[in-house]
Design a protein around this motif. Structure first.
Motif, PDB file in Angstrom:
ATOM      1  N   SER A 536       0.610  -1.315   0.022  1.00  0.00           N
ATOM      2  CA  SER A 536       0.623   0.234   0.273  1.00  0.00           C
ATOM      3  C   SER A 536       0.998   0.872   0.291  1.00  0.00           C
ATOM      4  CB  SER A 536      -0.925   0.351   1.347  1.00  0.00           C
ATOM      5  OG  SER A 536      -1.681   1.065   1.202  1.00  0.00           O
ATOM      6  N   ILE A 537       0.318   2.288  -0.872  1.00  0.00           N
ATOM      7  CA  ILE A 537       1.685   3.718  -1.007  1.00  0.00           C
ATOM      8  C   ILE A 537      -0.013   4.658  -0.816  1.00  0.00           C
ATOM      9  CG2 ILE A 537       1.751   3.473  -3.736  1.00  0.00           C
ATOM     10  CD1 ILE A 537       4.425   4.170  -2.805  1.00  0.00           C
ATOM     11  N   GLY A 538       0.308   6.021   0.077  1.00  0.00           N
ATOM     12  CA  GLY A 538      -0.154   6.549  -0.759  1.00  0.00           C
ATOM     13  C   GLY A 538       0.281   8.379  -1.448  1.00  0.00           C
ATOM     14  N   HIS A 539      -0.874   8.678  -1.500  1.00  0.00           N
ATOM     15  CA  HIS A 539      -0.426   9.653  -2.612  1.00  0.00           C
ATOM     16  C   HIS A 539      -0.929  10.921  -2.517  1.00  0.00           C
ATOM     17  CE1 HIS A 539       0.778   6.854  -5.616  1.00  0.00           C
ATOM     18  NE2 HIS A 539       0.049   6.177  -5.658  1.00  0.00           N
ATOM     19  N   ARG A 540      -2.040  11.068  -1.464  1.00  0.00           N
ATOM     20  CA  ARG A 540      -2.198  12.473  -0.767  1.00  0.00           C
ATOM     21  C   ARG A 540      -1.148  13.275  -0.225  1.00  0.00           C
ATOM     22  NH1 ARG A 540      -8.012  13.324  -0.448  1.00  0.00           N
ATOM     23  NH2 ARG A 540      -7.295  15.203  -0.072  1.00  0.00           N
ATOM     24  N   GLU A 541      -1.323  14.392  -0.185  1.00  0.00           N
ATOM     25  CA  GLU A 541      -0.742  15.321   0.919  1.00  0.00           C
ATOM     26  C   GLU A 541      -1.213  15.104   1.978  1.00  0.00           C
ATOM     27  OE1 GLU A 541       2.173  17.520   0.379  1.00  0.00           O
ATOM     28  OE2 GLU A 541       2.096  16.438  -1.407  1.00  0.00           O
ATOM     29  N   PRO A 542      -0.184  15.295   2.965  1.00  0.00           N
ATOM     30  CA  PRO A 542      -0.478  15.023   4.574  1.00  0.00           C
ATOM     31  C   PRO A 542      -1.680  16.361   4.519  1.00  0.00           C
ATOM     32  CG  PRO A 542       1.687  13.902   3.946  1.00  0.00           C
ATOM     33  CD  PRO A 542       1.403  14.570   3.050  1.00  0.00           C
ATOM     34  N   ALA A 543      -2.479  15.832   5.851  1.00  0.00           N
ATOM     35  CA  ALA A 543      -2.995  16.746   6.307  1.00  0.00           C
ATOM     36  C   ALA A 543      -2.408  17.661   6.964  1.00  0.00           C
ATOM     37  CB  ALA A 543      -4.409  16.247   7.109  1.00  0.00           C
ATOM     38  N   LEU A 547       2.834  16.129  10.749  1.00  0.00           N
ATOM     39  CA  LEU A 547       1.867  14.802  10.546  1.00  0.00           C
ATOM     40  C   LEU A 547       2.990  13.731  11.107  1.00  0.00           C
ATOM     41  CD1 LEU A 547      -1.282  14.387   9.136  1.00  0.00           C
ATOM     42  CD2 LEU A 547      -0.722  14.931  11.189  1.00  0.00           C
ATOM     43  N   ARG A 548       3.584  12.207  11.320  1.00  0.00           N
ATOM     44  CA  ARG A 548       4.711  11.498  11.265  1.00  0.00           C
ATOM     45  C   ARG A 548       3.788  10.035  10.973  1.00  0.00           C
ATOM     46  NH1 ARG A 548       9.679  13.247  14.686  1.00  0.00           N
ATOM     47  NH2 ARG A 548      10.223  15.742  14.135  1.00  0.00           N
ATOM     48  N   SER A 549       4.057   8.882  10.190  1.00  0.00           N
ATOM     49  CA  SER A 549       3.952   8.383   9.825  1.00  0.00           C
ATOM     50  C   SER A 549       3.794   7.624  10.846  1.00  0.00           C
ATOM     51  CB  SER A 549       4.925   7.489   8.155  1.00  0.00           C
ATOM     52  OG  SER A 549       6.265   6.974   9.825  1.00  0.00           O
ATOM     53  N   GLU A 550       3.564   6.028  11.403  1.00  0.00           N
ATOM     54  CA  GLU A 550       3.386   5.343  12.407  1.00  0.00           C
ATOM     55  C   GLU A 550       4.780   4.718  12.894  1.00  0.00           C
ATOM     56  OE1 GLU A 550      -1.649   3.884  12.116  1.00  0.00           O
ATOM     57  OE2 GLU A 550      -0.020   3.422  10.125  1.00  0.00           O
ATOM     58  N   LEU A 551       5.020   4.237  11.506  1.00  0.00           N
ATOM     59  CA  LEU A 551       6.372   3.734  12.175  1.00  0.00           C
ATOM     60  C   LEU A 551       8.150   4.957  12.858  1.00  0.00           C
ATOM     61  CD1 LEU A 551       8.438   1.611   9.657  1.00  0.00           C
ATOM     62  CD2 LEU A 551      10.197   3.548  10.806  1.00  0.00           C
ATOM     63  N   ALA A 552       7.320   6.155  12.420  1.00  0.00           N
ATOM     64  CA  ALA A 552       8.712   7.094  12.849  1.00  0.00           C
ATOM     65  C   ALA A 552       7.772   7.064  14.232  1.00  0.00           C
ATOM     66  CB  ALA A 552       8.141   8.330  11.698  1.00  0.00           C
ATOM     67  N   ILE A 553       6.708   8.051  14.249  1.00  0.00           N
ATOM     68  CA  ILE A 553       6.459   7.292  16.179  1.00  0.00           C
ATOM     69  C   ILE A 553       6.635   6.890  16.240  1.00  0.00           C
ATOM     70  CG2 ILE A 553       4.469   8.001  17.247  1.00  0.00           C
ATOM     71  CD1 ILE A 553       3.093   8.984  14.844  1.00  0.00           C
ATOM     72  N   VAL A 554       6.290   5.153  16.243  1.00  0.00           N
ATOM     73  CA  VAL A 554       7.121   4.047  16.936  1.00  0.00           C
ATOM     74  C   VAL A 554       8.952   4.701  17.094  1.00  0.00           C
ATOM     75  CG1 VAL A 554       7.893   1.965  17.017  1.00  0.00           C
ATOM     76  CG2 VAL A 554       5.719   2.171  16.492  1.00  0.00           C
ATOM     77  N   ALA A 555       9.799   4.831  16.183  1.00  0.00           N
ATOM     78  CA  ALA A 555      11.067   4.526  16.109  1.00  0.00           C
ATOM     79  C   ALA A 555      11.658   5.859  17.403  1.00  0.00           C
ATOM     80  CB  ALA A 555      11.751   4.880  15.060  1.00  0.00           C
ATOM     81  N   GLY A 556      10.501   6.946  17.292  1.00  0.00           N
ATOM     82  CA  GLY A 556      10.708   7.911  17.845  1.00  0.00           C
ATOM     83  C   GLY A 556      10.487   7.885  19.377  1.00  0.00           C
ATOM     84  N   ILE A 557       9.832   7.063  19.712  1.00  0.00           N
ATOM     85  CA  ILE A 557       9.238   6.977  20.923  1.00  0.00           C
ATOM     86  C   ILE A 557      10.283   5.945  22.064  1.00  0.00           C
ATOM     87  CG2 ILE A 557       7.859   4.899  22.591  1.00  0.00           C
ATOM     88  CD1 ILE A 557       5.107   6.470  21.062  1.00  0.00           C
TER      89      ILE A 557
END
Length: 756
Positions: A536-543, A547-557
């Motif tokens: 799955s790959i997204g094509h819409r500009e982020p709201a 915003l950060r991806s779920e993976l980036a947030i997991v990595a940050g924590i």
């Protein structure tokens, strides 16, 4: 923010699909203020090079249609792509305490969250905080808390990559407290099927749908929960296949369907009649119904010289069938019919269709899993299929229909509280740490620990956990006593309104948005109900740029919480999700070998299921017959004034997300505060339709549970059974009432009484 709505009940009930489906999508398009670009997103949905639906986990075929989405999927996308924004300015006008009076729908309509937030207790508001500040504070708090008192919950939305790293974070942190949304819905499948066929997931794949000549449905409603299922059912009906349904509520999706993708059907109003037989059994009586079906098959076999049952298959591939046959002979038809509320003739008629079919698929949903003896329900359905060898061959098999889009996949890559389900030796070798061997907490155990004051922190990767829990009224009182609550979210929900002593909302990308990392826009993967893995790959500009991806947030924590370890390359993994897929392949080589190469296959690639090949990974090496201890899947006896409550989802919701107040399939508009009840039961209780009543819990623990202000609706439902909406009726579900094996809460079999 009270909103007056005009409610209407007992309206005409249209077929599933049709113009009502189009009108439902258009209504949500207007209410969500989605931009026209959302239409382009829908055109890409569930197709190669596009994003996978964030709604249910229904499979994505190789030969896709121009519109490969349903009404529910469209609503989910429109809800995600709203132009409304819940910015930090919102909190200048509203307090957390005030928002508790808002409905779930009103909270969702505030729009997409745009910045990380921290709860300020003095102001009773959330305030903006930087990502670095949030990570640092979360990490410092987690570092000092007792490891066994921290919970890492996952909702079933995040892709395989983020889910794998989330499970790794929890285990390096020091526990297996990894409950997941399947704990509340289909964990009974994982435990029940594993026990009897050696596989924790269903055995059916997409091609089987086109070869089956009979479908038996138990406690599953495709019209609301998996509308794209109606397309292969329509095709099956065209080729003469039969559909037999057992469900307490007469659901329109299993009655008739007008195909919205067919111009001729839409113009003519042509309805495909789905169910050839529809049996409205009493709530909790599926064991008895399946006993009756199996008994009819056994009796036919005995009168027809052993030609009905596949005795060769039973001898080679199963264990315990002789004891099961003895149970069937010893169980009387009178007992079966008294429990189900169905006649012997009705059950024999359903069994006759089964015996005439060559290839049968057994389909079920949470109507089977969310009961105290749900595992026995699942085992009994497998018994029924085994009698004629309907597992492990084309066009036949066991088909549990999952909810959240990646709820099954998250379990596959390690989000599990049971240590034995995870290859700890591989984690030890890959990451040079000692994984915890003690089992973690299931979601029911989390709730019980919260009530005892033994949960110090809850991290939620998506979802609306508090709102989804049983015994919500009791849990709301203790939830804020936690030292830390963290939610990764796209929108505001009720769980945010009961913050812990420190509380953070971390806003994430939706699946349809561009996930730009150091190596470009990232692909994530999900697993559907048929064990197919899809990219799955997204094509819409982020709201929002924050915003950060779920993976980036997991990595940050993780970076802020865990001690340094050169084998934990969080920055590299965030930069390139392909590296995470390599780790998944190294950890689960049988299922995910050549992961990065195989995700390019149209329609996804199949994760091997041994039971489909008639390899039974059970202690006996064979499929096990279940010998039920009782004919009732509930844990209470009938008594004067006591009813069996089942909770339902409306046509205008997905799990706890409420898109609106239209449930056209049940003829209810403008309200969710209703109680569906048989007309004769209403009269016997001295009540009248339209009257407002209270529903009281009648559990053995004598805890006071109550929901007020429910409008009585006369409905075609078996006597003694009542129904109402989830999550509004969650306060009536005792946390102690759950499946005996899986601990899945018994939301489809609750003892209740009425009060005026």
């Amino acid at each position: 923010m009270a909103v007056e709505r005009k409610s209407q009940v007992n309206l005409p009930k249209p077929p599933a699909g049709g113009w009502g489906s189009v009108e439902g999508i258009v209504h949500i398009y207007g209410e969500s203020w989605a931009t026209p670009a959302a239409l382009e997103t829908l055109a890409r949905l569930n197709k190669p090079g596009g994003s996978m639906c964030t709604s249910c986990a229904w499979p994505k075929p190789v030969n896709y249609h121009p519109f490969e989405f349903c009404e529910n999927g469209a609503k989910a996308i429109l809800w995600d792509t709203t132009s409304a924004r819940c910015t930090p300015r919102f909190w200048k006008s509203h307090t957390v305490t005030e928002l508790r009076s808002w409905s779930d729908h009103q909270l969702e309509k505030t729009g997409r969250l745009t910045a990380p937030l921290r709860y300020d207790r003095e102001q009773d508001r959330y305030v903006e905080v930087s990502w670095d500040e949030a990570y640092s504070a979360i990490g410092q708090t987690l570092h000092r808390l007792p490891r066994e008192q921290v919970v890492f919950y996952a909702s079933g939305h995040a892709g395989l990559e983020a889910s794998y790293l989330y499970a790794l974070l929890a285990r390096v942190y020091g526990n297996n407290n990894l409950p997941q949304s399947s704990n509340m819905c289909h964990e009974t499948t994982s435990v029940g099927l594993k026990r009897v066929i050696g596989s924790p997931v269903g055995t059916v794949i997409w091609e089987d749908l086109a070869e089956a000549d009979c479908f038996f449905f138990f406690g599953q409603n495709p019209g609301v929960n998996s509308p794209r299922f109606l397309h292969p059912l329509k095709d099956a009906k065209k080729r003469g296949a039969k559909v037999i349904t057992f469900n307490p509520v007469r659901e329109q999706g299993l009655v008739a369907f007008v195909d919205p993708s067919s111009v001729s059907d839409m113009l003519s109003g042509h309805e495909t009649q789905i169910s050839d037989q529809y049996h409205q059994l009493r709530a909790g009586s599926d064991i008895a119904a399946l006993t009756g079906l199996c008994k009819a098959v056994l009796e036919a076999d005995e009168t027809q010289g052993g030609t009905v049952i596949d005795h060769a298959f039973l001898a080679e591939h199963t264990h315990g069938f002789e004891d099961f046959f003895d149970f069937l002979r010893a169980t009387s038809w009178a007992t079966i019919c008294a429990e189900t509320g169905l006649s012997e003739d009705a059950l024999r008629a359903a069994a006759a269709v089964y015996m005439a079919a060559e290839r049968v698929i057994g389909v079920y949903g949470m109507g089977l899993t969310q009961q105290v003896h749900g595992s026995t329900n699942v085992g009994m359905l497998v018994n029924f299929l085994l009698l004629r060898g309907n597992i492990g061959r084309p066009g036949a098999g066991c088909c549990p229909v999952r909810g959240h889009s990646n709820v099954q996949g998250q379990r596959t890559v390690g989000i599990a509280e049971k240590a034995a389900l995870v290859p700890m030796d591989k984690l030890r070798a890959l990451f040079d740490f000692e994984p915890p061997q003690k089992d973690g907490m299931h979601i029911v155990e989390v709730g019980e620990a919260l009530l005892r004051g033994e949960v110090a922190a809850t991290i939620s990767l998506g979802g609306n956990l508090l709102r989804a829990m049983p015994d919500i009224a009791r849990l709301q009182e203790v939830w804020p006593q936690q030292q830390l609550t963290v939610t990764v979210s796209t929108k505001l929900n009720r769980s945010h309104l009961y913050p812990g002593k420190a509380s953070y909302i971390l806003p994430c990308l939706s699946r349809v948005e561009i996930d730009e990392q150091a190596t470009g826009n990232q692909t994530v993967t999900i697993e559907d109900s048929f064990s197919m893995i899809h990219p799955s790959i997204g094509h819409r500009e982020p709201a929002s740029p924050q915003l950060r991806s779920e993976l980036a947030i997991v990595a940050g924590i993780a970076k802020a919480t865990l001690d340094p370890n050169p084998k934990l390359c969080w920055d590299d993994w965030q930069a390139d999700y392909g590296q995470v897929r390599d780790l998944i392949a190294a950890t689960y080589p049988e299922d995910f070998h050549d992961f990065n190469a195989r995700i390019q296959k149209p329609g996804g690639f199949w994760r091997v299921n041994a039971a489909r090949e008639r390899v039974w990974k059970t202690p006996s090496g064979k499929a096990e017959f279940t010998l039920p201890e009782r004919l009732n899947a509930l844990d209470f006896a009938d008594a004067p004034g006591r009813y069996r409550l089942i909770t339902l989802r409306s046509n205008d919701q997905f799990n706890t997300t409420v898109y609106g107040y239209s449930d056209r399939f049940r003829g209810i508009e403008g309200t969710r505060d209703v109680l569906l009840m048989n007309a004769a039961d209403i009269a016997d209780a001295g009540l009248r339709p339209g009257q407002k009543v209270s529903l009281l819990g009648d559990a053995a623990d004598e805890v006071e549970r109550r929901v007020d202000g429910l409008e009585l609706v006369s409905f075609e439902i078996p006597r003694g059974t009542v129904a109402g909406y989830y999550p509004e009726l969650n306060p009536l579900i005792p946390i102690s009432e759950h499946d005996k094996l899986s601990k899945t809460p018994a939301s489809k079999g609750i003892a209740v009484r009425l009060a005026c």
